[in-house]
Design a protein around this motif. Structure first.
Motif, PDB file in Angstrom:
ATOM      1  N   LYS A 193       0.838  -1.203   0.000  1.00 55.77           N
ATOM      2  CA  LYS A 193       0.000   0.000   0.000  1.00 55.77           C
ATOM      3  C   LYS A 193       0.871   1.249   0.000  1.00 55.77           C
ATOM      4  O   LYS A 193       0.523   2.264  -0.615  1.00 55.77           O
ATOM      5  CB  LYS A 193      -0.922  -0.010   1.211  1.00 55.77           C
ATOM      6  CG  LYS A 193      -1.983  -1.103   1.149  1.00 55.77           C
ATOM      7  CD  LYS A 193      -2.851  -1.110   2.397  1.00 55.77           C
ATOM      8  CE  LYS A 193      -3.902  -2.225   2.311  1.00 55.77           C
ATOM      9  NZ  LYS A 193      -4.731  -2.286   3.541  1.00 55.77           N
ATOM     10  N   MET A 194       2.012   1.202   0.684  1.00 56.19           N
ATOM     11  CA  MET A 194       2.903   2.368   0.728  1.00 56.19           C
ATOM     12  C   MET A 194       3.534   2.645  -0.631  1.00 56.19           C
ATOM     13  O   MET A 194       3.603   3.784  -1.081  1.00 56.19           O
ATOM     14  CB  MET A 194       4.007   2.138   1.774  1.00 56.19           C
ATOM     15  CG  MET A 194       3.553   2.231   3.209  1.00 56.19           C
ATOM     16  SD  MET A 194       4.938   2.107   4.344  1.00 56.19           S
ATOM     17  CE  MET A 194       4.165   1.213   5.680  1.00 56.19           C
ATOM     18  N   ILE A 195       4.007   1.578  -1.311  1.00 59.27           N
ATOM     19  CA  ILE A 195       4.655   1.787  -2.612  1.00 59.27           C
ATOM     20  C   ILE A 195       3.642   1.822  -3.748  1.00 59.27           C
ATOM     21  O   ILE A 195       4.001   2.083  -4.894  1.00 59.27           O
ATOM     22  CB  ILE A 195       5.717   0.710  -2.882  1.00 59.27           C
ATOM     23  CG1 ILE A 195       5.069  -0.676  -3.028  1.00 59.27           C
ATOM     24  CG2 ILE A 195       6.775   0.692  -1.784  1.00 59.27           C
ATOM     25  CD1 ILE A 195       6.042  -1.745  -3.474  1.00 59.27           C
ATOM     26  N   GLU A 196       2.362   1.532  -3.424  1.00 58.96           N
ATOM     27  CA  GLU A 196       1.246   1.601  -4.371  1.00 58.96           C
ATOM     28  C   GLU A 196       1.461   0.698  -5.582  1.00 58.96           C
ATOM     29  O   GLU A 196       1.215   1.083  -6.731  1.00 58.96           O
ATOM     30  CB  GLU A 196       1.005   3.063  -4.797  1.00 58.96           C
ATOM     31  CG  GLU A 196       0.643   3.967  -3.629  1.00 58.96           C
ATOM     32  CD  GLU A 196       0.353   5.397  -4.056  1.00 58.96           C
ATOM     33  OE1 GLU A 196       0.100   5.620  -5.255  1.00 58.96           O
ATOM     34  OE2 GLU A 196       0.374   6.294  -3.180  1.00 58.96           O
ATOM     35  N   ILE A 197       1.922  -0.527  -5.292  1.00 54.95           N
ATOM     36  CA  ILE A 197       2.045  -1.563  -6.323  1.00 54.95           C
ATOM     37  C   ILE A 197       1.384  -2.825  -5.769  1.00 54.95           C
ATOM     38  O   ILE A 197       1.696  -3.237  -4.655  1.00 54.95           O
ATOM     39  CB  ILE A 197       3.519  -1.870  -6.660  1.00 54.95           C
ATOM     40  CG1 ILE A 197       4.204  -0.630  -7.248  1.00 54.95           C
ATOM     41  CG2 ILE A 197       3.621  -3.034  -7.648  1.00 54.95           C
ATOM     42  CD1 ILE A 197       5.682  -0.830  -7.536  1.00 54.95           C
ATOM     43  N   PRO A 198       0.456  -3.469  -6.494  1.00 54.46           N
ATOM     44  CA  PRO A 198      -0.152  -4.711  -6.019  1.00 54.46           C
ATOM     45  C   PRO A 198       0.916  -5.779  -5.752  1.00 54.46           C
ATOM     46  O   PRO A 198       1.921  -5.859  -6.465  1.00 54.46           O
ATOM     47  CB  PRO A 198      -1.083  -5.126  -7.161  1.00 54.46           C
ATOM     48  CG  PRO A 198      -1.332  -3.861  -7.920  1.00 54.46           C
ATOM     49  CD  PRO A 198      -0.083  -3.056  -7.806  1.00 54.46           C
ATOM     50  N   SER A 199       0.696  -6.583  -4.723  1.00 50.79           N
ATOM     51  CA  SER A 199       1.695  -7.583  -4.348  1.00 50.79           C
ATOM     52  C   SER A 199       1.986  -8.550  -5.487  1.00 50.79           C
ATOM     53  O   SER A 199       3.131  -8.994  -5.662  1.00 50.79           O
ATOM     54  CB  SER A 199       1.212  -8.365  -3.119  1.00 50.79           C
ATOM     55  OG  SER A 199      -0.042  -8.989  -3.377  1.00 50.79           O
TER      56      SER A 199
END
Length: 630
Positions: A322-328
């Protein structure tokens, strides 16, 4: 007396659990049935450390005559051999007859040796273990018994030395759903992560059988037999996925990796196993306190846990993505993530950490989300590299403090009250967590055999601090906070955490007491410690009625307050022992010093009481002094 039986198929051994028998019940005075027979190798048997018991079958194996009993069992029964030899088993010892009748009869009929393991319990606590072999020879039964007293809880100096790294490794196991064991001399040593996988706590007999394989479902038993027949000097590793069903009924898929060592004769010296829970729903069943903690990380967008960030085996909680705004599912873990860090010195330190030149980073950094200069987040990053056994591990935390930094910038131009908030935000990030970390280190040593106690204590402290944070963020005056509001909410929080213990929480707080945030923070932690001390020690009888913990805070004069906490429990046998040896007392003393207070134990006819005198305002400790107290 209560008896439970279970057959361990993989070990070919019958386990029997016997509950609540006393030594006076073991044997009864009865007439002799027949003269004892001469015992073969009588002189030799005297020098054998194990008990060698000779039993003569009669009535076609329906009953038996005691011909000889070993020294250990005679001592436990407080009898002499002449009191039992030649007596019928069913009459002389009805208790042992009930335990051994069917096994003796089976060996008499089949003439095949049978192995048993007997666990003797008193009040659900194991007192002794007996390993038994029943052998048929020339029409008689010989029972070989080896006794093992309750194992000591003392650990070696080497284990104590490795305690810190072991606890970190344990944390990694919990959050990555892995566990391992080491088998040597036919005994297993299990890491704590295994118990997280199988949803239960450690038991006294876990060293004697494979607690994972024992749960394998029938359809996958052939895989286990394949394993047992596969391991050899030529094939010393094995890997497969097996399915187990835990005691509470959950089906789990376990990725299994096994490795054995053999000597020059081809005999197995040792055996190592690594298990990983790869079930799709492995995190859905929250059955342990650590699972509750993991769930908290997963639902926190501002805080993330980094498991093995320096390895390809990494696992991060959801807050990281969520912090880096990339889906896992789209994130690829590599050094490329460093390119989005603004500060060059931080990037350089992280490269040194990855290359093994340093073992720790603790930095505040600015992160460009997806390389966007207009989407910046300020984060606090901590990563530590450490060795445990022959393996290198790493663990870390990443916290989004963007909103805190923005508040700080706004508050710099504000009044004195808001400047106190800036200082408090800093203290919450640093000093309070440092104090909690110090408590955790102390309790890991004091309660090393009771991890759930540590988690319960930390959960209560974190709940109180969370309450404190929530209220302070919604107030405008940080020098004059109403104490009664805080303690009433804390009562509700503590009652929710410990509702199962049926304890009443009562508070009488002068509504005119207003304190600064610097005083309320340690005061709430003092209330936590004294309350948890009462919960743990004051009410040993769970069925006790009207269990009460009472708090009272009032003015002594215009500058001083008195805080009294009392319970109506069993009281203290020795106040001196509490003062000299109690970890909770040490913690309360340290916190009391932080508010310039004094503490004493109150004499009471029933229960235990504490009195703390403290000033409304005190000289605040510097950061260095705070660290010394912690």
């Amino acid at each position: 007396m209560h008896i439970e039986r279970q057959y361990r198929e993989l070990e070919k051994i019958e386990e029997v659990r016997v509950y609540n028998i006393s030594n006076v019940e073991l044997f009864e005075q009865v007439p002799q049935y027949q003269k004892p027979m001469k015992i073969p190798f009588c002189n030799i048997i005297k020098y054998v450390q194990s008990d060698v018991n000779m039993i003569i079958p009669i009535e076609d194996g329906e009953d038996f005559v005691i011909n000889r009993l070993g020294w250990n069992i005679l001592q436990r029964g407080n009898i002499k051999l002449e009191d039992v030899e030649g007596r019928k088993f069913s009459e002389c010892s009805p208790i042992f007859y009930e335990i051994f009748k069917e096994p003796f009869k089976e060996v008499f009929k089949t003439k095949e040796t049978k192995s048993m393991r007997i666990y003797y319990y008193i009040s659900n606590r194991i007192k002794s273990i007996t390993n038994i072999h029943i052998i048929y020879e020339a029409g008689n039964l010989f029972v070989i018994s080896d006794y093992t007293d309750e194992l000591s809880n003392e650990r070696s100096l080497e284990e104590k030395k490795l305690e810190d790294d072991a606890n970190k490794s344990t944390l990694i196991e919990y959050f990555s759903q892995t566990g391992s064991y080491y088998k040597t001399r036919n005994e297993y040593t299990w890491t704590p992560g295994i118990y997280n996988i199988i949803n239960r706590s450690k038991e006294s007999d876990d060293a004697y059988y494979n607690i994972i394989f024992d749960l394998v479902i029938p359809e996958d038993k052939p895989l286990v037999h394949e394993l047992l027949n596969t391991m050899s000097p030529e094939t010393d590793t094995y890997e497969n996925i097996i399915r187990i069903k835990t005691r509470d009924g959950h089906l789990k898929y376990i990725d299994t990796y096994l490795y054995s060592k053999f000597d020059e004769n081809g005999d197995e010296i040792s055996h190592y196993g690594l298990f990983k829970d790869v079930s799709l729903d492995s995190h859905k069943h929250m059955t342990r306190p650590v699972d509750f903690m993991l769930d908290g990380f997963n639902h926190n967008a501002k805080l993330s846990l980094l498991i093995e960030p320096l390895s390809r085996r990494y696992e991060f909680s959801k807050g990281f993505y969520k912090m880096i705004e990339i889906p896992s599912e789209d994130y690829i873990h590599s050094r490329d993530v460093l390119d989005n860090i603004v500060e060059e010195d931080v990037r350089e330190n992280l490269v040194k950490l990855i290359d093994g030149e340093i073992n720790e980073v603790n930095e505040i950094l600015t992160y460009k989300v997806n390389g966007d200069e207009n989407n910046l987040k300020i984060c606090e990053l901590f990563i530590e590299r450490f060795q445990y056994g022959n393996n290198e591990h790493s663990i870390g935390f990443l916290t989004d403090i963007t909103h805190i930094k923005k508040k700080q910038q706004e508050l710099i131009k504000s009044n004195a009250n808001k400047n106190i908030l800036i200082k408090e935000v800093h203290h919450r990030v640093k000093n309070n967590l440092q104090v909690l970390n110090s408590f955790l280190n102390l309790e890991r040593r004091a309660y090393r055999n009771n991890p759930n106690q540590i988690l319960d204590n930390m959960q209560a402290r974190l709940s109180s601090l969370a309450l404190l944070h929530e209220k302070t963020y919604n107030t405008s005056d940080f020098l004059n906070i109403n104490l009664k509001d805080y303690l009433e909410d804390q009562d509700e929080t503590l009652h929710g955490l410990f509702s199962a213990k049926n304890i009443n929480f009562e508070s009488e707080i002068d509504e005119n007491i207003h304190l600064s945030i610097e005083t309320i923070t340690p005061l709430l932690l003092i209330v936590d410690e004294l309350t948890m001390n009462s919960i743990k020690h004051a009410f040993p009888d769970p069925d006790m009625e009207n269990k009460t913990i009472h708090k009272e805070i009032k003015f002594i004069d215009e500058n001083t307050c008195e805080f009294i906490l009392k319970d109506n429990g069993v009281g203290l046998e020795s106040p001196e022992q509490l003062i000299n040896h109690n970890l909770g007392w040490e913690i309360v003393n340290s916190l009391t010093k932080q508010i310039d207070g004094t503490i004493e134990i109150i004499d009471s006819d029933a229960g235990t009481g504490f009195r703390i005198i403290f000033p409304i305002k005190f000289e605040e400790l510097s950061d260095d002094e705070n660290e010394e107290v912690a």
